[in-house]
Design an enzyme around this catalytic site. Structure first.
Site, short mmCIF file in Angstrom:
data_model
loop_
_atom_site.label_atom_id
_atom_site.label_comp_id
_atom_site.label_asym_id
_atom_site.label_seq_id
_atom_site.Cartn_x
_atom_site.Cartn_y
_atom_site.Cartn_z
N SER A 1 -2.89 -2.70 6.03
CA SER A 1 -4.23 -3.05 6.53
C SER A 1 -5.35 -2.25 5.88
O SER A 1 -5.12 -1.37 5.05
CB SER A 1 -4.27 -2.87 8.04
OG SER A 1 -3.96 -1.54 8.37
N GLU B 1 6.61 0.83 11.40
CA GLU B 1 5.28 0.85 10.81
C GLU B 1 4.25 1.08 11.92
O GLU B 1 4.52 0.81 13.08
CB GLU B 1 4.98 -0.47 10.11
CG GLU B 1 5.92 -0.79 8.96
CD GLU B 1 5.88 0.22 7.84
OE1 GLU B 1 4.82 0.85 7.64
OE2 GLU B 1 6.90 0.40 7.16
N GLY B 2 3.05 1.55 11.54
CA GLY B 2 2.01 1.79 12.53
C GLY B 2 2.07 3.21 13.08
O GLY B 2 3.09 3.89 12.99
N LYS C 1 11.90 3.31 6.25
CA LYS C 1 11.95 4.72 5.87
C LYS C 1 13.32 5.09 5.29
O LYS C 1 13.42 6.01 4.47
CB LYS C 1 11.65 5.60 7.09
CG LYS C 1 10.31 5.31 7.75
CD LYS C 1 9.14 5.47 6.79
CE LYS C 1 7.81 5.23 7.47
NZ LYS C 1 7.60 3.80 7.85
N ASN D 1 4.10 0.82 2.31
CA ASN D 1 3.94 -0.26 3.28
C ASN D 1 4.15 -1.61 2.61
O ASN D 1 3.44 -1.94 1.64
CB ASN D 1 2.54 -0.21 3.89
CG ASN D 1 2.26 1.10 4.58
OD1 ASN D 1 2.59 1.29 5.74
ND2 ASN D 1 1.65 2.03 3.85
N ARG E 1 0.86 -1.19 0.00
CA ARG E 1 0.00 0.00 0.00
C ARG E 1 0.89 1.23 0.00
O ARG E 1 1.73 1.39 0.88
CB ARG E 1 -0.92 0.03 1.22
CG ARG E 1 -2.09 1.03 1.05
CD ARG E 1 -2.91 1.15 2.32
NE ARG E 1 -2.20 1.87 3.36
CZ ARG E 1 -2.15 1.53 4.64
NH1 ARG E 1 -2.78 0.44 5.06
NH2 ARG E 1 -1.47 2.24 5.50
N LYS F 1 11.10 10.61 11.37
CA LYS F 1 10.52 9.27 11.32
C LYS F 1 11.57 8.20 11.61
O LYS F 1 12.66 8.23 11.03
CB LYS F 1 9.91 8.99 9.94
CG LYS F 1 8.71 9.85 9.59
CD LYS F 1 8.11 9.41 8.27
CE LYS F 1 6.81 10.14 7.96
NZ LYS F 1 6.18 9.65 6.72
N ARG G 1 -8.17 7.31 4.47
CA ARG G 1 -8.25 7.55 5.91
C ARG G 1 -8.28 9.04 6.16
O ARG G 1 -7.58 9.81 5.50
CB ARG G 1 -7.04 6.94 6.62
CG ARG G 1 -7.04 5.43 6.71
CD ARG G 1 -5.78 4.93 7.36
NE ARG G 1 -4.60 5.26 6.56
CZ ARG G 1 -3.35 5.00 6.92
NH1 ARG G 1 -3.12 4.44 8.09
NH2 ARG G 1 -2.34 5.31 6.13
N GLU H 1 4.40 7.27 2.77
CA GLU H 1 5.21 6.08 3.01
C GLU H 1 4.73 4.96 2.10
O GLU H 1 3.64 5.03 1.51
CB GLU H 1 5.13 5.63 4.48
CG GLU H 1 3.74 5.22 4.93
CD GLU H 1 3.69 4.85 6.40
OE1 GLU H 1 4.74 4.88 7.06
OE2 GLU H 1 2.59 4.53 6.88
#
Length: 523
Positions: free
Chosen positions: A163, A417-418, A339, A158, A136, A413, A499, A156
């Protein structure tokens, strides 16, 4: 220039109390009936109230689809297959990844440990050449000055546990339902024709990627029924998102058996066959006489340090990596999503090589942007990202990060992840002053993206939040490739995620409690 809103009137419309109550009830009922749900956080429903974990609530969601520039949406979709190809190629370049890991090793034990898993398996010898990526790529619309054309910039990429593919498809269907059943009845009526709601079949798109890997694995040489293992976190709250992918795999003429297993129980319920191929065998906990061969392992856990509380957890990851199962992702693919790799790809040609006429770092993996239109489109999605090491560029970035005025335009950063891991604006120098300077190289400094202002209404935990919002677009991709030859067996775009969060929030994770689910109304 502010994003044009659907229709000529205020968007979203101002609701009276009766309209608000009816719309909230319609959203809650539809969400519960169609699995647009999540397990509630303990702060909403405590374990004492629901000790058996029986309850589910609607996922945080907008009452209206958010306006999104069509040209930015199309741009993001058009480059996804090139991004899939790019990250498949990066995962195959061990030398490049080893260099990236070395640059963050001093301050990032987690990434170092991942790399050590790869080295252990490499010494023994990999038995599975095929890899599966469910990717993603996340973007914000960037508008630096009013009146300028909006453009997308990548937040970013993924490569593990990408998810919300299951819930995203349902959110699109929710807003399409409301556009025909509820919006036309408002005092400020919105007709279905005034909303351009793109199709979104992300759940089936991601499932199709898993199906392609499952088929590519081939029949079991040991005579076992084959399966796909979903490796999940203990106490997973976002279970329904994952279940939608499982149901899509089952809802076909040739259903695939799917089992869920907590990461912490891998060594208890799986074993590796004593054969040269090292097949991964799953022993059904409720009936140990039932043994299945795992063709594909889909990791929805293992992406952060909290999933590895002890050495046994690292042994479980090694256990998976050395097996014949097709991993989504392999350790190499997970490291490709750090990253640091994103920062290196965004390094301009003049800084990439002592020879300014040589290829950029991006050009190491796909045709250089100067030579290929699709590569140039990928390049245009990059933001300004800088290392925090002791190179010349890194020293300049450190000066910016420590400056109380300049830092206001940046985010720091780590290789995580998350949500909840980043440091924004004025928090950057405070954090760096508390962090050993030898660890700074494990971070990257990214210029903040400036999205256009817009508004929406968010339904979260039964309460409405109305005001300014920021929307983050994710484009899913599926890719199956041969790690040895580079052959791409599958390379497809697989739907989208939108989102949305309040414009005063830095983080956007839905399950983490920051953002909410949304869908696009193209303008």
């Amino acid at each position: 220039m502010e994003t044009e809103k659907p229709g000529a009137l205020r968007y979203p419309p101002r609701l009276n109390q009766a309209e608000s109550d009816d719309l909230v009830q319609a959203v809650k009922n539809w969400a519960l009936a169609h699995g647009l749900t999540i397990r509630p956080q303990p702060s909403v429903v405590s374990d004492d109230v629901d000790p058996q974990g029986l309850l589910a609530i609607n996922v945080p969601v907008t009452l209206f689809p958010s306006p999104f520039p069509r040209q930015c949406f199309d741009q993001a979709r058009s480059v996804q297959q090139t991004y899939n190809e790019l990250y498949a190629a990066i995962s195959r370049d061990e030398e490049f990844l080893a260099g990236a890991v070395d640059e963050v090793r001093d301050g990032d034990e987690f990434t170092s440990n991942l790399w050590d898993v790869h080295l252990r398996v490499k010494k023994e010898g990999y038995t599975q050449n095929l890899s599966l990526g469910l990717f993603r790529s996340d973007y914000l619309v960037h508008q630096d000055l009013p009146g300028n054309e909006p453009q997308i910039k990548q937040v970013e990429f993924n490569t593990i546990a990408a998810s919300f593919g299951g819930l995203s498809a349902q959110t699109t269907l929710l807003h399409k339902f409301l556009s025909t059943s509820e919006y036309p009845l408002l005092q400020q009526s919105i007709t279905p024709e005034s909303l351009v709601l793109p199709e979104n079949d992300s759940a089936r798109g991601l499932a199709a990627g898993m199906r392609a890997a499952f088929d590519a694995y081939g029949d079991s040489e040991l005579g076992h029924e084959r399966c796909i293992l979903f490796v999940v976190q203990d106490g997973e709250r976002n279970v329904f998102d994952q279940r939608h992918l499982e149901y899509a795999l089952n809802d076909t003429l040739d259903p695939i058996r799917v089992f869920r297993i907590p990461f912490s129980q891998l060594l208890d319920h799986t074993s590796i066959a004593q054969t040269p191929k090292r097949q991964l065998l799953y022993h059904l906990p409720r009936n140990r006489s039932k043994t299945f061969e795992a063709s594909v392992v889909y990791l929805r856990a293992g992406y952060g340090p909290s999933d590895y509380p002890d050495q046994r957890a690292w042994e479980a990851r090694y256990h998976l990596e050395r097996s014949a199962a097709i991993k989504c992702p392999t350790v190499l693919t997970q490291v490709a999503g750090t990253k640091k790799v994103q920062q290196l790809l965004a390094t301009p040609r003049s800084d990439a090589d002592a020879d300014a006429d040589g290829p950029s770092i991006l050009g190491r993996f796909i045709p250089d942007p100067d030579d290929a239109p699709l590569s140039a489109q990928v390049w245009r999605t990059f933001s300004n990202i800088y290392p925090m090491d002791t190179s010349e560029a890194g020293r300049k970035a450190r000066q910016v990060a420590l400056d109380p005025e300049l830092c206001l335009h940046y985010v720091l950063k780590p290789q995580r992840e998350g949500g909840g891991n980043n440091h924004y604006r004025e928090d950057i120098p405070v954090f760096l002053e508390k962090t050993p300077e030898s660890h700074w190289g494990a971070y990257i400094l990214m210029e903040l993206i400036t999205p256009p202002k817009q508004e929406n209404i968010i339904l979260r935990n039964g309460k409405l939040e109305e005001g300014g919002v920021i929307c983050e677009l994710g484009i899913y991709g599926t890719c199956v490739w041969n790690q040895s030859t580079g052959e791409l067996l599958r390379n497809e775009e697989a739907g989208y995620l939108l989102r949305t969060k309040g414009d005063t929030s830095n983080e956007g994770g839905v399950a983490a409690g920051y953002g909410c689910m949304d869908s696009c109304a193209l303008v």
